[in-house]
Design a protein around this motif. Structure first.
Motif, mmCIF file in Angstrom:
data_model
loop_
_atom_site.group_PDB
_atom_site.id
_atom_site.type_symbol
_atom_site.label_atom_id
_atom_site.label_comp_id
_atom_site.label_asym_id
_atom_site.label_seq_id
_atom_site.Cartn_x
_atom_site.Cartn_y
_atom_site.Cartn_z
ATOM 1 N N ILE A 115 -8.550 53.185 33.338
ATOM 2 C CA ILE A 115 -7.967 54.507 33.109
ATOM 3 C C ILE A 115 -6.931 54.434 31.990
ATOM 4 N N MET A 116 -6.717 55.573 31.328
ATOM 5 C CA MET A 116 -5.698 55.660 30.288
ATOM 6 C C MET A 116 -5.173 57.089 30.271
ATOM 7 N N THR A 117 -3.871 57.235 30.088
ATOM 8 C CA THR A 117 -3.212 58.542 30.087
ATOM 9 C C THR A 117 -2.299 58.651 28.884
ATOM 10 N N GLY A 118 -2.295 59.832 28.258
ATOM 11 C CA GLY A 118 -1.405 60.087 27.126
ATOM 12 C C GLY A 118 -0.530 61.298 27.394
ATOM 13 N N PRO A 119 0.682 61.339 26.800
ATOM 14 C CA PRO A 119 1.633 62.412 27.073
ATOM 15 C C PRO A 119 1.479 63.612 26.141
ATOM 16 N N LEU A 120 1.588 64.801 26.713
ATOM 17 C CA LEU A 120 1.748 66.027 25.941
ATOM 18 C C LEU A 120 3.187 66.472 26.151
ATOM 19 N N VAL A 121 3.925 66.649 25.070
ATOM 20 C CA VAL A 121 5.360 66.904 25.187
ATOM 21 C C VAL A 121 5.759 68.188 24.472
ATOM 22 N N GLY A 122 6.862 68.762 24.950
ATOM 23 C CA GLY A 122 7.438 69.941 24.330
ATOM 24 C C GLY A 122 8.906 70.032 24.663
ATOM 25 N N GLN A 123 9.726 70.208 23.644
ATOM 26 C CA GLN A 123 11.175 70.310 23.813
ATOM 27 C C GLN A 123 11.738 69.128 24.617
ATOM 28 N N GLY A 124 11.209 67.942 24.308
ATOM 29 C CA GLY A 124 11.732 66.731 24.915
ATOM 30 C C GLY A 124 11.248 66.442 26.317
ATOM 31 N N GLN A 125 10.322 67.255 26.834
ATOM 32 C CA GLN A 125 9.851 67.068 28.192
ATOM 33 C C GLN A 125 8.339 66.886 28.225
ATOM 34 N N LEU A 126 7.865 66.232 29.265
ATOM 35 C CA LEU A 126 6.432 66.113 29.471
ATOM 36 C C LEU A 126 5.902 67.445 29.971
ATOM 37 N N ILE A 127 4.943 68.024 29.252
ATOM 38 C CA ILE A 127 4.375 69.311 29.655
ATOM 39 C C ILE A 127 2.895 69.186 30.024
#
Length: 235
Positions: A115-127
């Motif tokens: 498995i592999m996971t990547g982050p989607l971020v906005g305004q410094g937070q994980l969204i």
């Protein structure tokens, strides 16, 4: 040599709506990463799950992961803490994946070998996250996969932030157009003729002419300059 991600980046950058952005990634990303199961999970302002686009897994698996797997997911925990992509071999001792609580609780029944996971971020937070699984006897994700997923997540996050900005009138107007019509409008704004637009998009000059007629009707304008002015800030 691995396949270039540039076409995907271009498609992400020109997605006209959030829905189109999600569909663009969902429809194309598996061929770049050799995955059999993948998904995009987006969160709301309260950090609760707002939407899920998933391929290869059932609603039952998603519900079970939310109830039992999320809290014990070492890959997600790394992504939450570092806002960087990770796979199971990066965060667990060698050979520990199939003894992990996440694998035992959720992944074993679906044969998630890696498995592999990547982050989607906005305004410094994980969204949100982009999630991958490889099934069967296949190779693990590697550093190149991590770097590529990181790049995809950066492009996705940037475009999502743009689409979620308070929409001006021109943005609302542009939502009347299809992705192809947005492309044509962009080229009109650059001063290209119908023939040049046709050559750029590999369509006939008459197809461009007919598309412009439809666009004029949708936008309630009668000239190219009027159309460009009405779409200002949206193209």
């Amino acid at each position: 040599m691995s396949r270039s991600l540039y076409p995907l980046f271009q498609a992400i950058a020109t997605a006209p709506t959030e829905q189109a952005l999600r569909f663009t990634v969902m429809d194309n990303i598996s061929e770049y990463f050799g995955v059999q199961r993948w998904g995009i999970y987006l969160l709301d302002e309260k950090n609760d799950l707002a939407s899920v686009d998933a391929r290869g897994v059932s609603d039952t698996f998603i519900e079970r992961y939310q109830r039992f797997g999320k809290a014990v997911d070492p890959v997600l925990n790394y992504v939450l803490e570092n806002h960087a992509p990770a796979h199971e071999e990066l965060v667990l001792p060698k050979g520990a994946w199939k003894q992990s609580e996440l694998y035992q609780q959720c992944c074993s029944t679906h044969n998630h070998e890696h498995i592999m996971t990547g982050p989607l971020v906005g305004q410094g937070q994980l969204i949100g996250t982009i999630n991958f699984a490889r099934v069967g006897h296949v190779s693990a994700f590697n550093q190149s996969d991590l770097a590529s997923l990181g790049a995809v997540c950066t492009h996705f996050s940037t475009r999502l932030a743009e689409l979620r900005k308070p929409c001006r009138t021109s943005c609302q107007v542009s939502n009347r157009l299809t992705p192809r019509e947005i492309q044509i409008a962009n080229l009109v704004a650059k001063g290209l003729t119908n023939a040049e637009i046709g050559a750029e998009l590999w369509i006939t000059q008459n197809s461009v002419k007919q598309a412009l007629k439809r666009m004029f009707r949708k936008l309630e304008v009668s000239a190219r300059t009027e159309m460009v002015a009405k779409l200002k800030d949206a193209i």
